[in-house]
Design a protein around this motif. Sequence first.
Motif, PDB file in Angstrom:
ATOM      1  N   GLY A  45       0.821  -1.204   0.000  1.00  0.00           N
ATOM      2  CA  GLY A  45       0.000   0.000   0.000  1.00  0.00           C
ATOM      3  C   GLY A  45       0.856   1.255   0.000  1.00  0.00           C
ATOM      4  N   GLU A  46       0.162   2.389  -0.086  1.00  0.00           N
ATOM      5  CA  GLU A  46       0.839   3.681  -0.093  1.00  0.00           C
ATOM      6  C   GLU A  46       1.455   4.010   1.258  1.00  0.00           C
ATOM      7  N   ASN A  47       2.522   4.792   1.232  1.00  0.00           N
ATOM      8  CA  ASN A  47       3.054   5.336   2.474  1.00  0.00           C
ATOM      9  C   ASN A  47       1.974   6.210   3.108  1.00  0.00           C
ATOM     10  N   GLN A  48       1.950   6.246   4.432  1.00  0.00           N
ATOM     11  CA  GLN A  48       0.970   7.026   5.182  1.00  0.00           C
ATOM     12  C   GLN A  48       1.700   8.061   6.041  1.00  0.00           C
ATOM     13  N   TYR A  49       1.028   9.193   6.287  1.00  0.00           N
ATOM     14  CA  TYR A  49       1.619  10.280   7.067  1.00  0.00           C
ATOM     15  C   TYR A  49       0.610  10.781   8.088  1.00  0.00           C
ATOM     16  N   LEU A  50       1.054  10.936   9.327  1.00  0.00           N
ATOM     17  CA  LEU A  50       0.232  11.530  10.370  1.00  0.00           C
ATOM     18  C   LEU A  50       0.479  13.029  10.305  1.00  0.00           C
ATOM     19  N   VAL A  51      -0.575  13.790   9.989  1.00  0.00           N
ATOM     20  CA  VAL A  51      -0.457  15.241   9.826  1.00  0.00           C
ATOM     21  C   VAL A  51      -1.205  15.930  10.953  1.00  0.00           C
ATOM     22  N   HIS A  52      -0.531  16.861  11.622  1.00  0.00           N
ATOM     23  CA  HIS A  52      -1.115  17.680  12.684  1.00  0.00           C
ATOM     24  C   HIS A  52      -1.462  19.019  12.049  1.00  0.00           C
ATOM     25  N   TYR A  53      -2.749  19.419  12.150  1.00  0.00           N
ATOM     26  CA  TYR A  53      -3.187  20.640  11.477  1.00  0.00           C
ATOM     27  C   TYR A  53      -4.385  21.250  12.187  1.00  0.00           C
ATOM     28  N   GLN A  54      -4.704  22.483  11.801  1.00  0.00           N
ATOM     29  CA  GLN A  54      -5.893  23.143  12.315  1.00  0.00           C
ATOM     30  C   GLN A  54      -7.009  22.900  11.305  1.00  0.00           C
ATOM     31  N   ALA A  55      -8.051  22.211  11.736  1.00  0.00           N
ATOM     32  CA  ALA A  55      -9.170  21.870  10.859  1.00  0.00           C
ATOM     33  C   ALA A  55     -10.034  23.111  10.588  1.00  0.00           C
ATOM     34  N   ALA A  56     -10.942  22.985   9.649  1.00  0.00           N
ATOM     35  CA  ALA A  56     -11.818  24.099   9.279  1.00  0.00           C
ATOM     36  C   ALA A  56     -12.627  24.616  10.458  1.00  0.00           C
ATOM     37  N   ASP A  57     -12.914  23.757  11.440  1.00  0.00           N
ATOM     38  CA  ASP A  57     -13.666  24.193  12.622  1.00  0.00           C
ATOM     39  C   ASP A  57     -12.770  24.856  13.673  1.00  0.00           C
ATOM     40  N   LYS A  58     -11.509  25.131  13.291  1.00  0.00           N
ATOM     41  CA  LYS A  58     -10.511  25.814  14.136  1.00  0.00           C
ATOM     42  C   LYS A  58      -9.953  24.943  15.265  1.00  0.00           C
ATOM     43  N   CYS A  59     -10.273  23.669  15.282  1.00  0.00           N
ATOM     44  CA  CYS A  59      -9.740  22.759  16.300  1.00  0.00           C
ATOM     45  C   CYS A  59      -8.449  22.113  15.785  1.00  0.00           C
ATOM     46  N   ALA A  60      -7.478  22.006  16.678  1.00  0.00           N
ATOM     47  CA  ALA A  60      -6.251  21.292  16.331  1.00  0.00           C
ATOM     48  C   ALA A  60      -6.578  19.807  16.244  1.00  0.00           C
ATOM     49  N   THR A  61      -6.076  19.163  15.227  1.00  0.00           N
ATOM     50  CA  THR A  61      -6.364  17.748  15.040  1.00  0.00           C
ATOM     51  C   THR A  61      -5.191  17.073  14.335  1.00  0.00           C
ATOM     52  N   GLU A  62      -5.162  15.764  14.357  1.00  0.00           N
ATOM     53  CA  GLU A  62      -4.197  15.013  13.572  1.00  0.00           C
ATOM     54  C   GLU A  62      -4.891  13.797  12.995  1.00  0.00           C
ATOM     55  N   ARG A  63      -4.436  13.429  11.804  1.00  0.00           N
ATOM     56  CA  ARG A  63      -5.073  12.334  11.084  1.00  0.00           C
ATOM     57  C   ARG A  63      -4.055  11.727  10.126  1.00  0.00           C
ATOM     58  N   TRP A  64      -4.225  10.433   9.856  1.00  0.00           N
ATOM     59  CA  TRP A  64      -3.369   9.751   8.892  1.00  0.00           C
ATOM     60  C   TRP A  64      -3.891  10.000   7.476  1.00  0.00           C
TER      61      TRP A  64
END
Length: 97
Positions: A45-64
């Motif tokens: 499968g593809e390489n995956q990356y955990l990204v920490h970012y500010q979502a559209a709702d202004k909450c800090a979040t992280e997701r693969w």
Amino acid sequence: MKKEQNGSEIIPMAKDYKFHLSQLVNLRISDEWGEVQARAQYLNGENQYLVHYQAADKCATERWYSESQLVAVEDDRSPGMPVFGCVDLPEGEKVEG
């Protein structure tokens, strides 16, 4: 792992990572951007990356995210060069918008 007749092992080639740890990336599906916090490789499968970012709702979040869902942030002054997040700027430096 498959073995050849002479007993040697066939080891699959590792796929190179497209993005580095701490590199800033844009999410292809939105205007959001964040920092690569972790990476994972998979045999099938593809390489995956955990990204920490500010979502559209202004909450800090992280997701693969899969590699194909991301694009590198670029500085207009240095096209093609990766941009990295930093905690502390050198003395006298400031972020330009």
